[in-house]
Write a protein that holds these residues in place. Structure first.
Motif, mmCIF file in Angstrom:
data_model
loop_
_atom_site.group_PDB
_atom_site.id
_atom_site.type_symbol
_atom_site.label_atom_id
_atom_site.label_comp_id
_atom_site.label_asym_id
_atom_site.label_seq_id
_atom_site.Cartn_x
_atom_site.Cartn_y
_atom_site.Cartn_z
ATOM 1 N N SER A 1 0.842 -1.205 0.000
ATOM 2 C CA SER A 1 0.000 0.000 0.000
ATOM 3 C C SER A 1 0.874 1.251 0.000
ATOM 4 O O SER A 1 2.049 1.220 0.372
ATOM 5 N N ASP A 2 0.294 2.361 -0.409
ATOM 6 C CA ASP A 2 1.055 3.598 -0.594
ATOM 7 C C ASP A 2 1.072 4.520 0.618
ATOM 8 O O ASP A 2 1.858 5.457 0.666
ATOM 9 N N LEU B 1 -1.971 -2.802 10.029
ATOM 10 C CA LEU B 1 -2.782 -3.551 9.060
ATOM 11 C C LEU B 1 -4.195 -2.995 9.000
ATOM 12 O O LEU B 1 -4.779 -2.864 7.912
ATOM 13 N N ARG B 2 -4.746 -2.671 10.151
ATOM 14 C CA ARG B 2 -6.103 -2.115 10.188
ATOM 15 C C ARG B 2 -6.134 -0.737 9.523
ATOM 16 O O ARG B 2 -7.021 -0.435 8.723
ATOM 17 N N VAL B 3 -5.162 0.095 9.861
ATOM 18 C CA VAL B 3 -5.118 1.454 9.308
ATOM 19 C C VAL B 3 -4.939 1.406 7.788
ATOM 20 O O VAL B 3 -5.532 2.205 7.050
ATOM 21 N N ALA B 4 -4.148 0.459 7.305
ATOM 22 C CA ALA B 4 -3.920 0.327 5.856
ATOM 23 C C ALA B 4 -5.142 -0.236 5.133
ATOM 24 O O ALA B 4 -5.170 -0.282 3.905
ATOM 25 N N GLY C 1 1.484 1.584 5.457
ATOM 26 C CA GLY C 1 2.261 0.632 4.687
ATOM 27 C C GLY C 1 3.757 0.883 4.830
ATOM 28 O O GLY C 1 4.550 -0.056 4.966
ATOM 29 N N ARG C 2 4.144 2.154 4.818
ATOM 30 C CA ARG C 2 5.563 2.500 4.957
ATOM 31 C C ARG C 2 6.105 2.046 6.308
ATOM 32 O O ARG C 2 7.194 1.463 6.398
ATOM 33 N N ARG C 3 5.362 2.310 7.372
ATOM 34 C CA ARG C 3 5.808 1.939 8.717
ATOM 35 C C ARG C 3 5.861 0.418 8.892
ATOM 36 O O ARG C 3 6.748 -0.118 9.549
ATOM 37 N N LEU C 4 4.905 -0.292 8.268
ATOM 38 C CA LEU C 4 4.929 -1.751 8.350
ATOM 39 C C LEU C 4 6.142 -2.305 7.609
ATOM 40 O O LEU C 4 6.778 -3.263 8.070
#
Length: 336
Positions: free
Chosen positions: A258-259, A288-291, A263-266
């Motif tokens: 994800s963009d 995951l929930r936030v993305a 996604g970056r932090r994961l």
């Protein structure tokens, strides 16, 4: 909410039990002991036990034969053969993935050693072809070839899964292909083998295979949800276990590709060399929930099951499909 096990699962276990025990009984004593333990028939000391698997795949074989108005007993050998292949894959997967628990007790390789578990898996795969060819169906050879092709897909899927562990980046499409091979292929084969052995026409076999494929994809999506947010009392695994091991399951790969900021932090968490702390594991679940990956996984599960039901309707089955529909609903609602 308690999820009731469909009666077709227990019926399938009873239908194939004698076939499985007779086949495993052909093995040498050492390999037989490992296999009997893995199937849940005995404990580590060889004393009688009862910890059977769900028998989803054998149930699909038998229900597909019933759906085409075929002779169910002709499909019982096929159901046992599919279950032997499934357990071959479990023995090998537990070893390769380092899993130490299955059905709420130690995995076979942790009890008997890596080599013994590997050989037991090989033995079950060898037995599967013999058992398939013991049916009196005139299509036994076709069914055996279908199963052999599926084994190749299954192995390719497992190889891809192992490859993902060594890579920082995994594309979403290749993750879907991995799941198609590792999980969906054998469930699709279960449906097509049942129809084949019962004498169904090619169109019906193809549609039932499509039903099984979509059901298999949905099955893995639910597995992925349970591997992160499942109840440990039901799954036998610690909460957030897949994130703790940084497994690249479909919800995770969806988020990693994800963009947004989540996604970056994961991606940063998955790339760090140190083991994740418990706080970081909980943080990964929230990312995951936030993305939107948890919602995507649940929605994709529903979509796959809708496609599966459409394939079933278009299969032009002459018998009852109620059992297949019930199993599909169970796949969506199950907790383990």
């Amino acid at each position: 909410m308690t999820v009731t096990m469909p009666s077709a699962l227990s019926t399938a276990r009873e239908s194939i039990d004698s076939h499985l025990r007779r086949a495993v009984g052909r093995l040498d004593p050492d390999t037989r002991r490992v296999s009997e333990y893995h199937f849940g028939w005995v404990d580590a000391d060889g004393a009688e036990d009862s910890r059977p698997g769900k028998a989803l795949r054998p149930a699909l074989v038998l229900l597909s034969a019933r759906a085409v108005n075929g002779v169910e007993h002709r499909a019982s050998h096929g159901a046992a053969a599919v279950e032997l292949v499934h357990n071959f894959s479990l023995l090998h997967d537990d070893l390769m993935d380092g899993d130490i628990s299955r059905r709420h007790r130690p995995t076979a390789w942790t009890v008997f050693g890596r080599s013994a578990a590997l050989l037991a898996g090989d033995a079950l795969l060898g037995l599967a072809n013999d058992v398939m060819l013991e049916t009196d169906s005139p299509r036994a050879l076709w069914a055996a070839r279908e199963l052999a092709g599926t084994v190749r897909e299954l192995i390719a899927g497992q190889a891809a899964d192992l490859d993902f562990e060594q890579r920082a980046e995994v594309g979403f499409d290749e993750c879907l292909r991995m799941v198609a091979g590792k999980t969906a292929a054998l469930i699709a084969c279960s449906c097509s083998v049942g129809a084949l052995l019962a004498g169904a026409p090619e169109h019906t076999v193809r549609r039932l295979r499509g039903f099984g494929f979509e059901l298999g994809m949905a099955f893995q999506l639910v597995d992925d949800l349970l591997g992160i947010w499942g109840d440990p009392g039901e799954t036998g695994k610690p909460v957030l276990s897949d994130l703790r091991s940084r497994k690249k399951s479909m919800p995770v790969v969806h988020a990693l590709n994800s963009d947004g900021e989540a996604g970056r932090r994961l991606r940063e968490l998955y790339r760090q060399p140190e083991q994740l702390t418990e706080h970081q594991v909980e943080q990964a679940a929230e990312l995951l929930r936030v993305a939107g990956s948890e919602d995507w996984t649940r929605n994709e599960t529903e979509r796959r099951l809708a496609v599966a039901h459409r394939q079933l309707r278009e299969a032009d089955c002459q018998g009852t499909t109620e059992g297949l529909t019930e199993l599909a609903d169970f796949v969506l609602r199950r907790k383990q």
